[in-house]
Design a protein around this motif. Structure first.
Motif, PDB file in Angstrom:
ATOM      1  N   PHE A  42       0.844  -1.199   0.000  1.00 16.30           N
ATOM      2  CA  PHE A  42       0.000   0.000   0.000  1.00 16.30           C
ATOM      3  C   PHE A  42       0.879   1.249   0.000  1.00 16.30           C
ATOM      4  O   PHE A  42       1.829   1.352   0.777  1.00 16.30           O
ATOM      5  N   ARG A  58      -0.393  -2.992  10.143  1.00 18.20           N
ATOM      6  CA  ARG A  58      -0.849  -1.646   9.757  1.00 18.20           C
ATOM      7  C   ARG A  58      -0.560  -0.646  10.875  1.00 18.20           C
ATOM      8  O   ARG A  58      -0.167   0.495  10.619  1.00 18.20           O
ATOM      9  N   ASN A  87      -8.352   8.171  -1.587  1.00 17.88           N
ATOM     10  CA  ASN A  87      -7.358   7.301  -0.961  1.00 17.88           C
ATOM     11  C   ASN A  87      -7.700   6.992   0.488  1.00 17.88           C
ATOM     12  O   ASN A  87      -7.425   5.877   0.963  1.00 17.88           O
ATOM     13  N   LYS A  89     -10.267   4.207   0.288  1.00 15.22           N
ATOM     14  CA  LYS A  89      -9.654   2.897   0.050  1.00 15.22           C
ATOM     15  C   LYS A  89      -8.971   2.396   1.319  1.00 15.22           C
ATOM     16  O   LYS A  89      -9.114   1.227   1.702  1.00 15.22           O
ATOM     17  N   ALA A  90      -8.213   3.273   1.948  1.00 12.61           N
ATOM     18  CA  ALA A  90      -7.477   2.896   3.158  1.00 12.61           C
ATOM     19  C   ALA A  90      -8.427   2.368   4.226  1.00 12.61           C
ATOM     20  O   ALA A  90      -8.183   1.333   4.853  1.00 12.61           O
ATOM     21  N   SER A 101     -10.308  -0.897   3.294  1.00 15.17           N
ATOM     22  CA  SER A 101      -9.429  -2.075   3.252  1.00 15.17           C
ATOM     23  C   SER A 101      -9.292  -2.739   4.620  1.00 15.17           C
ATOM     24  O   SER A 101      -8.692  -3.808   4.733  1.00 15.17           O
ATOM     25  N   THR A 127      -1.975   7.170   4.682  1.00 20.08           N
ATOM     26  CA  THR A 127      -2.524   7.792   3.476  1.00 20.08           C
ATOM     27  C   THR A 127      -2.175   9.272   3.393  1.00 20.08           C
ATOM     28  O   THR A 127      -1.768   9.778   2.338  1.00 20.08           O
ATOM     29  N   PHE A 169      -5.020  -5.069   1.254  1.00 19.66           N
ATOM     30  CA  PHE A 169      -5.242  -3.706   0.772  1.00 19.66           C
ATOM     31  C   PHE A 169      -6.013  -3.664  -0.545  1.00 19.66           C
ATOM     32  O   PHE A 169      -6.712  -2.698  -0.833  1.00 19.66           O
ATOM     33  N   GLU A 170      -5.839  -4.681  -1.360  1.00 15.12           N
ATOM     34  CA  GLU A 170      -6.508  -4.680  -2.663  1.00 15.12           C
ATOM     35  C   GLU A 170      -7.860  -5.381  -2.597  1.00 15.12           C
ATOM     36  O   GLU A 170      -8.289  -6.038  -3.560  1.00 15.12           O
TER      37      GLU A 170
END
Lengths: 365, 365, 365, 365
Positions: A6, A134, A230, A233-234, A237, A344, B224-225
């Motif tokens: 990522f 993470r 973003n 998405k972060a 996820s 991010t 993440f994807e």
């Protein structure tokens, strides 16, 4: 297909399964010269540790981080930072039952559909333990951002139907209760609700909110690399997240333009907004106001209550998921959301350095 | 910093400003052998064209697409497909007023904060015209996916407070009304509401929902994807989007685990889910059910109603945004959401081909 | 699979076939505030134009560039710059013969092997015309780098066996002869050699050398993103290139360490190297000396001389490639190498801005 | 800035310093279902281990690999594979002298120029030990490729001026001599030369050649992602590499087209080439012939012989690099080149699966 990597400049690559030997992360692209050791990371991991209250699994996980590379004489060197947390306490329990069927709400079925088999011990790669990596990376991002004057406040906004009351919002309260709610009264009610649902062998969801202060205006991009895109998405996820909102979020779709638009003003000699429905982002770029990110988590899928499902022999069965599961994952996920938001934002901030000829020429002069 | 490029295998790069010479997109990575010409693209662009109803700007934009490369004898060759739409009808009107201040709810201020200046003609790169390029690329993605049995149904779910009624849901109705609502009655009420708000010189937001059918289970990745993470980014990267939900979305945060979990069943000899609170994604991978993606749009920020703002001389002023703006952008954005969803799903589907040794060996045998 | 996109921050996406409508490039990530118009690009395209001498094809290609986006009031805005060159002079000649067999040394066979068919008109995407897009993007990169004090000198180093003599090296001479050799005497001999080989219906290869001056020390990275690694990829991605060397290149493999090592010295009060066998790169990072990049091109594969090959009916045949082909592509490729080197160096320079906390803090202070 | 990550689908992220705690790699994107354990990796690491002959440093490095994730019941699961090799034998010797000056031919100076300081113990991240991680990842790539019928033969082609004689080429001989030369006679002469240079306190360079057999035609791409371009980057990213050639390489620049072109033929009922000057790649794509990759390494920069350099007080000094260094790194680098070539080829092979609609439809049918 690579799916555990990522970022662009501050690039993280995570690895590890719930019941494998260890969980870890490699940060490739951390700037050189940051004072860093394990004591910067451990407090963040402790925030997500289980066993801290009646609201989380009584499992004890002694998640101790070790930095394996990228540091010399106490500072980052610009080379990859590898961090590892050994899985010390997994029991060699019998997973044959769980291996035999698909738990509702879990990734068991989709894992098998994709790969033909799965590491069924404790959820394997889809376990919440994956977020350790993470958080370790997020702790580094947050330390960097703090040095640049950018701070994060993240808390539980709601549990089930119980929301914090803005009138009682108290940032000091967040770390005073085990649910990380900035409203002591809501925290008590929410706590009771969780206990009640636990007794019913059921589980609970909720919302987490992050407030990011101090980010200069202009961070993020105009089209696909919007800061909010973003962040979405972060946040999405993270396991169990089902919705992401910026600022007023869904409510913004019900407001008229004249109400939702934040007018600009001159205050203390500089431009700011009169309100912040937008949550600090306009056209994909930070606008100088607080960034507001809200994330909605579903209830923990592992419940003791009986559920209908199927086993690998294609037979319908009724199951009760035993084991020591969190009745709610939201409180432990607070630091995970904060970490992903920080990673991010840092990446966007670093990318932004190349936005103008003036900035580049100034940097290299 | 590059921000107009999206995807991994099916990689699109968009360009163009509202009042520049043209808008376009390069698709790098389209598979070879797809029958393709402009007639596959144009109908999608027509769905987002303004001037089609009382609910959108009366501006006429004659957006005709031309394919410049990547096609030979009617089929894609595997090389980049460049598509262009010339900006024919922009007037050389006077933008000096709009250049002088920051429109509330727009990217004017953030653009200046980032770059020091901006192309202020019609919003420049932050104009809704930017989405022409997304729709052109999306049309190609949708054609590919359709050939693989994957279909998209996208519609307006709500406008302001007016939601469609699931009991009246009629897929045939979507293209029967200018708001693209699958509920004729709601469409009438919503239409009246938009007209009323327009009279008040105000604007309106709403929600768009996409249903993706036919996607095999196992598409997307674990960390993440995740498929939902990439759909969230794709949707949130569209201008004016403030929230993204998968399946029950925010509502899932209020449900207990026993209600929110979708049990598995055997039906017609194969495994499926008894319900679809999850919106077709478990652990980041498609689960074989319909994918449900819901996107919330704020009201159009350009309104005739007076608003407070500041100009570039740091003076507070009151402004009324003139020009022919959409009172609501949701109906025209339906095809944009569908396009971004398709581009995202196609990329995930292509990446998934490399997931297992068995699949690779079979492919190369 | 996407293969026409290059770079990280300064990202280019090229498109177009030899006999399609046009050739073009999108630069995503060009910094804002650069004064730019077509007159900055055209001179670079003119350097690669055919028909300029007896050493290149007499084909006339009137390659005129047009900028379609990303510029406002004469300056780059930070948004994508789309550039297009229309293919004006392709004849609608009969390609049925060339479509029927595989030209030795060309991509005909590999294209068919990969995609099942190909655009056989003039080489399609594998034509040298593809480099128009690289040169247009390179012109922008060079303009930026020049403003930062970084300059490029690129020339033909050898043609066949005829090399320039370092003792006669004269940078002024480069643009004095049509072969772009910095040695007038070698240029005459090489010219005669090319003419002789042309008469024999054969073709010739050679080497191109780039010298990059003014790059500060420390640009590039330590492991995979070494500056020399990216230059190698950039150069080898140009059609017909078969070797890439940095500094002494292959010769370095024959020297002993005591000779090949460049000792450091203090000169004019600062550190420099006493020699430059390394070609300006140590450990993947620029060392403050000139960067020396040498690229070897094979002879043009299209020759009039008879060659053995096979046709699509799997029959062995003898062919003579007619048409107006360059007997040597090296002189026209000089500006292509320079362009790719510049794009690579600029990207490394932009990425380097995020290397240290000190630099980041200074930038945002 | 991230620089230790390589690949697109089969993505590796390496970390670790020479004298840090460990060296490691995360493979993100390894296909599921590959039987894998440490015994697949260790033999490759043993090939690069020092202390195996008089031609390499007598340092003993007991590099034992451990797999930490991504394997379940003996097979890869599709999740990231983390591998670690602990640095067991570094001595806590005094590095203050080496910290005080810039070793010629090393990255000391460029590291300081970029980051302001460096981990000077044994070269830090720029040490040859960094390649342990590449070899561990390469072993996995090679195992996958072998199962698909693709094999690698890599050997020392020359040391100093001593080249192998094609007439004596014997693949069996490669593992018979400590220099990995496929020519017993050349190996003896080269060995004597290395010993002689070692006595003179000097060092030696050389060339490595890789032959890749069994790759189907059509792998690689037409423009920037040419197979040869990616092999060039992969090879040049290895420390001490100064040149990369494909097929005849530099020699191709001296050949005429009629000689350099490889005519096609029908043999055993299918198309092949009559010769292989091209080294198995045409237009960036594999052509079905052997891929030939040649890499040139400079001599080891660490030599006992006195050299001129400067120290950090900007004083010119004379130094002799003590310690147990390899007089030549080429033999130990053979497996590193093979590893990087394999990682590159595997990634191209995986990307190629998405090249055509026919292939995609066949995969998902």
């Amino acid at each position: 297909m690579a799916g555990s990597t990522f970022g662009t400049i501050f690039l993280i690559s995570t690895w590890g399964e719930s019941h494998g030997k260890a969980i870890g992360v490699v940060i490739d692209g951390c700037p050189a010269g940051l004072a860093l050791d394990e004591s910067d990371i451990q407090p963040f991991l402790n925030r997500r540790k289980p066993g801290q209250s009646v609201y989380s699994t009584p499992r004890k996980e002694d998640d101790v981080v070790e930095i394996l590379s990228g540091i010399f004489e106490g500072r980052t060197t610009g080379t990859p930072i590898s961090m590892i947390v050994y899985n010390k306490t997994q029991q060699s329990k019998d997973y044959s039952e769980i291996a035999s069927y698909y738990r509702p709400g879990h990734a068991d079925y989709t894992f098998d559909a994709k790969y033909g088999f799965r590491d069924y011990r404790g959820g394997g790669r889809s376990s919440g333990r994956e977020t350790i990596a993470r958080v370790a990376a997020g702790a580094v991002a947050i330390k960097i951002l703090n040095q640049l004057g950018i701070t994060f406040t993240t808390y539980t906004r709601s549990i089930g139907d119980i929301e914090i009351d803005p009138a009682r919002f108290d940032v000091e309260e967040i770390f005073n209760n085990k649910l990380y709610m900035p409203d002591a009264e809501a925290a008590i009610r929410a706590g009771n609700y969780v206990i009640e649902m636990t007794k019913e062998h059921d589980s609970v969801g909720g919302q987490i909110e992050s407030i990011i202060k101090g980010l200069p205006a202009g961070i993020g991009d105009t089209v696909f690399e919007k800061l909010d895109a973003n962040l979405a998405k972060a946040a999405m996820s993270i396991g169990a997240v089902k919705a992401v909102e910026i600022g007023d979020g869904i409510a913004a779709s019900r407001l008229s333009g004249s109400i939702n638009n934040d007018g600009f003003q001159i205050k203390d000699g500089s431009i700011s907004k009169r309100s912040n429905h937008a949550g600090g982002i306009l056209g994909g770029m930070s606008d100088g106001s607080d960034i507001i990110l809200r994330t909605s988590f579903k209830a923990t899928p592992s419940i003791l209550k009986n559920q209908l499902t199927v086993n690998k022999n294609n037979t319908e069965i009724e199951v009760s998921i035993k084991g020591r599961h969190d009745p709610i994952i939201v409180p432990r996920a607070v630091v995970v959301v904060e970490s992903m938001a920080a990673i991010t934002v840092l990446d966007a901030l670093l990318l932004n350095m190349t936005a103008t000829m003036e900035g580049i020429a100034r940097f290299y002069s």
